[in-house]
Design a protein around this motif. Structure first.
Motif, PDB file in Angstrom:
ATOM      1  N   GLU A 170       0.802  -1.215   0.000  1.00  0.00           N
ATOM      2  CA  GLU A 170       0.000   0.000   0.000  1.00  0.00           C
ATOM      3  C   GLU A 170       0.839   1.271   0.000  1.00  0.00           C
ATOM      4  O   GLU A 170       0.290   2.369   0.123  1.00  0.00           O
ATOM      5  N   ASP A 171       2.175   1.170  -0.166  1.00  0.00           N
ATOM      6  CA  ASP A 171       2.984   2.388  -0.024  1.00  0.00           C
ATOM      7  C   ASP A 171       2.874   3.329  -1.214  1.00  0.00           C
ATOM      8  O   ASP A 171       3.250   4.498  -1.110  1.00  0.00           O
ATOM      9  N   PHE A 172       2.323   2.859  -2.342  1.00  0.00           N
ATOM     10  CA  PHE A 172       2.096   3.742  -3.488  1.00  0.00           C
ATOM     11  C   PHE A 172       0.600   4.009  -3.702  1.00  0.00           C
ATOM     12  O   PHE A 172       0.213   4.508  -4.764  1.00  0.00           O
ATOM     13  N   LYS A 173      -0.194   3.671  -2.708  1.00  0.00           N
ATOM     14  CA  LYS A 173      -1.635   3.863  -2.836  1.00  0.00           C
ATOM     15  C   LYS A 173      -1.959   5.340  -3.033  1.00  0.00           C
ATOM     16  O   LYS A 173      -1.461   6.211  -2.325  1.00  0.00           O
ATOM     17  N   GLY A 174      -2.807   5.625  -4.019  1.00  0.00           N
ATOM     18  CA  GLY A 174      -3.194   6.996  -4.305  1.00  0.00           C
ATOM     19  C   GLY A 174      -2.231   7.737  -5.203  1.00  0.00           C
ATOM     20  O   GLY A 174      -2.491   8.889  -5.573  1.00  0.00           O
ATOM     21  N   LYS A 175      -1.111   7.113  -5.594  1.00  0.00           N
ATOM     22  CA  LYS A 175      -0.131   7.758  -6.456  1.00  0.00           C
ATOM     23  C   LYS A 175      -0.401   7.402  -7.923  1.00  0.00           C
ATOM     24  O   LYS A 175      -0.718   6.257  -8.251  1.00  0.00           O
ATOM     25  N   LYS A 176      -0.278   8.406  -8.779  1.00  0.00           N
ATOM     26  CA  LYS A 176      -0.389   8.177 -10.215  1.00  0.00           C
ATOM     27  C   LYS A 176       1.007   8.205 -10.814  1.00  0.00           C
ATOM     28  O   LYS A 176       1.755   9.169 -10.623  1.00  0.00           O
ATOM     29  N   VAL A 177       1.348   7.130 -11.525  1.00  0.00           N
ATOM     30  CA  VAL A 177       2.718   6.940 -11.999  1.00  0.00           C
ATOM     31  C   VAL A 177       2.740   6.802 -13.523  1.00  0.00           C
ATOM     32  O   VAL A 177       1.966   6.025 -14.093  1.00  0.00           O
ATOM     33  N   LEU A 178       3.632   7.549 -14.143  1.00  0.00           N
ATOM     34  CA  LEU A 178       3.889   7.429 -15.580  1.00  0.00           C
ATOM     35  C   LEU A 178       5.174   6.629 -15.777  1.00  0.00           C
ATOM     36  O   LEU A 178       6.206   6.956 -15.178  1.00  0.00           O
ATOM     37  N   ILE A 179       5.114   5.587 -16.594  1.00  0.00           N
ATOM     38  CA  ILE A 179       6.301   4.781 -16.890  1.00  0.00           C
ATOM     39  C   ILE A 179       6.434   4.660 -18.402  1.00  0.00           C
ATOM     40  O   ILE A 179       5.465   4.333 -19.098  1.00  0.00           O
ATOM     41  N   THR A 180       7.635   4.918 -18.920  1.00  0.00           N
ATOM     42  CA  THR A 180       7.916   4.639 -20.326  1.00  0.00           C
ATOM     43  C   THR A 180       8.749   3.365 -20.403  1.00  0.00           C
ATOM     44  O   THR A 180       9.592   3.105 -19.541  1.00  0.00           O
ATOM     45  N   ALA A 181       8.509   2.574 -21.443  1.00  0.00           N
ATOM     46  CA  ALA A 181       9.173   1.267 -21.533  1.00  0.00           C
ATOM     47  C   ALA A 181       9.382   0.893 -22.988  1.00  0.00           C
ATOM     48  O   ALA A 181       8.716   1.398 -23.897  1.00  0.00           O
ATOM     49  N   GLY A 182      10.311  -0.054 -23.183  1.00  0.00           N
ATOM     50  CA  GLY A 182      10.540  -0.608 -24.509  1.00  0.00           C
ATOM     51  C   GLY A 182      11.381   0.280 -25.402  1.00  0.00           C
ATOM     52  O   GLY A 182      11.897   1.325 -24.987  1.00  0.00           O
ATOM     53  N   PRO A 183      11.526  -0.098 -26.677  1.00  0.00           N
ATOM     54  CA  PRO A 183      12.296   0.692 -27.634  1.00  0.00           C
ATOM     55  C   PRO A 183      11.394   1.702 -28.356  1.00  0.00           C
ATOM     56  O   PRO A 183      10.168   1.704 -28.154  1.00  0.00           O
ATOM     57  N   THR A 184      11.982   2.539 -29.169  1.00  0.00           N
ATOM     58  CA  THR A 184      11.209   3.276 -30.166  1.00  0.00           C
ATOM     59  C   THR A 184      11.748   2.894 -31.536  1.00  0.00           C
ATOM     60  O   THR A 184      12.928   2.569 -31.692  1.00  0.00           O
ATOM     61  N   TYR A 185      10.863   2.902 -32.519  1.00  0.00           N
ATOM     62  CA  TYR A 185      11.239   2.616 -33.901  1.00  0.00           C
ATOM     63  C   TYR A 185      11.130   3.904 -34.708  1.00  0.00           C
ATOM     64  O   TYR A 185      10.065   4.532 -34.747  1.00  0.00           O
ATOM     65  N   GLU A 186      12.215   4.278 -35.355  1.00  0.00           N
ATOM     66  CA  GLU A 186      12.250   5.490 -36.172  1.00  0.00           C
ATOM     67  C   GLU A 186      12.278   5.073 -37.647  1.00  0.00           C
ATOM     68  O   GLU A 186      13.267   4.527 -38.126  1.00  0.00           O
ATOM     69  N   LYS A 187      11.199   5.323 -38.353  1.00  0.00           N
ATOM     70  CA  LYS A 187      11.028   4.809 -39.704  1.00  0.00           C
ATOM     71  C   LYS A 187      12.022   5.414 -40.693  1.00  0.00           C
ATOM     72  O   LYS A 187      12.250   6.632 -40.695  1.00  0.00           O
ATOM     73  N   ILE A 188      12.566   4.530 -41.535  1.00  0.00           N
ATOM     74  CA  ILE A 188      13.359   4.954 -42.690  1.00  0.00           C
ATOM     75  C   ILE A 188      12.459   4.988 -43.928  1.00  0.00           C
ATOM     76  O   ILE A 188      12.456   5.937 -44.704  1.00  0.00           O
TER      77      ILE A 188
END
Length: 402
Positions: free
Chosen positions: A183-201
């Motif tokens: 419960e230590d993060f209860k009520g917290k809103k968290v943004l997480i980024t994950a994985g790679p990005t693909y940049e199109k050629i």
């Protein structure tokens, strides 16, 4: 923290089964409701009568009780429990758990459990350090099971080494901390980024990297399991999660990831930027597949948007921003510089020079650095365990008393 909790205690055939009596008494004293499941061999080490008396509940060994005609439903047990603790866990049972073998009530209950599973190994030192046992423990960790590490000391064989089941008093404290963390993060809103990005050629080719997204997904699941509402912005990956507290947003490019992150960050308490975002993207993207020619193909690249720097500029005093740094040289100085330049509160450093760390695998070896200068160095662990370490650092330093 244990009052009112439903705990299944699984006891296997180990000399350390005698500790299960003290463990049960302590759990009941803390207010937990305990149901005990024993393997047939466990009865050779400690009697069901002893465990029934201490747990104040009938002991379950077999699927069917001929005395009263009742079935012991492993499905119902799995739904009832807040925690399944196997203590002591023999090498034999650990091996069966890791490989999905279900030839007794304890094991079928394990496969049916919807709750957290903890395993407290107990065996002789040669059995514990055997590659098969270590592999099985790693498999259990990869399932999200929590291993309560055995202690070193004198064993039943008379040898000295690691393999003693942790003492009951310490296990109870471990369980208390587990429920506190839920419960230590209860009520917290968290943004997480994950994985790679693909940049199109062009429509069929891209610039990318080897990131699997496993670290970010493990973080999302860990924080969601501890009460947070998680927005997971993820590049192209194969792994998924079904946790109800995780809202998954698919993106492909760095610009798409940045757009979502910049839009959502103002409404978040915390952002963890674990994605491996491409630093460069093609200046011109072909609308049709580029055909192979005899001449060299030259690609002009331009920098992508710096998500960490963008959020660092936006960050309010009430918000926490955590970054990642994957380095190949001058690791700590580069990570520290990144943390200062981008206004991060904390950075998680891993190096491609460390075997088992980096992209693709199930393990990572990290150093967690804080803006004030504190540094915590960790051994190689599964990414699930690393996610717990990161969450613990955030909770201990930034959330207590908030």
């Amino acid at each position: 923290m244990l009052k009112g909790k439903h705990i299944i205690l699984g006891i296997t055939g180990s000399i350390a089964a005698y500790k299960a009596a003290t463990l049960t008494r302590l759990l009941v004293k803390e207010g937990a409701t305990v149901k005990v499941v024993m393997t047939p061999l466990a009865k050779e080490f400690i009697t069901p009568l002893t465990m029934a008396t201490l747990s104040k509940s009938p002991i379950m060994v077999d699927f069917y009780n001929p005395e009263n005609g009742d079935w012991n439903s492993h499905v119902d047990l799995g739904l009832w429990a807040d925690l399944y603790l196997v203590a002591p866990a023999s090498a034999n049972t650990i091996g069966k758990m890791a490989n999905g073998i279900a030839d007794n009530l304890l094991l079928t209950t394990y496969l049916s459990a919807k709750c957290t599973v903890m395993v407290a190994p107990a065996m002789d030192l040669d059995m514990y350090r055997h590659p098969a046992t270590q592999r099985n423990l790693e498999i259990l960790r990869s399932f999200g099971n929590i291993i309560i590490e055995p202690e070193s000391g004198e064993l039943a064989s008379g040898l000295i080494g690691k393999g003693r089941m942790e003492e009951p008093e310490q296990i109870v404290e471990f369980l208390k901390r587990h429920f506190e963390r839920q419960e230590d993060f209860k009520g917290k809103k968290v943004l997480i980024t994950a994985g790679p990005t693909y940049e199109k050629i062009d429509p069929v080719r891209f610039i990318g990297n080897y990131s699997s997204g496993k670290m970010g997904i493990a973080l999302a699941e860990e924080l969601a399991g501890r009460g947070a509402e998680v927005l997971l912005v993820c590049g192209p990956v194969n792994q998924k999660t079904s946790h109800p507290a995780i809202h998954w947003v698919d993106v492909e490019s760095a610009s798409q990831m940045c757009e979502v992150a910049v839009k959502e960050f103002p409404g978040c308490d915390l952002a963890i930027l674990s994605a491996a975002v491409a630093d460069f993207t093609p200046k011109e993207k072909a609308n049709c597949k580029i055909k192979r020619e005899k001449e060299d193909l030259l690609l002009e690249l331009m920098p992508t948007q710096d998500i960490a720097a963008e959020l660092g500029q936006m960050k309010k005093d009430s918000q926490l921003l955590v970054g990642f740094a994957l380095e190949t040289n001058d690791e700590e100085s580069n990570a520290c510089s990144k943390m200062q330049r981008k206004n991060l509160d904390m950075i998680v450093l891993n190096s491609l020079n460390d075997k088992g760390a980096g992209f693709g695998g199930d393990t990572n070896k990290v150093t967690i650095m804080h803006r004030e200068g504190e540094k915590n160095v960790y051994e190689l662990k599964t990414k699930v365990e690393v996610a717990k370490d990161i969450a613990d650092q955030i909770a201990a330093r930034y959330l207590m008393g908030s």
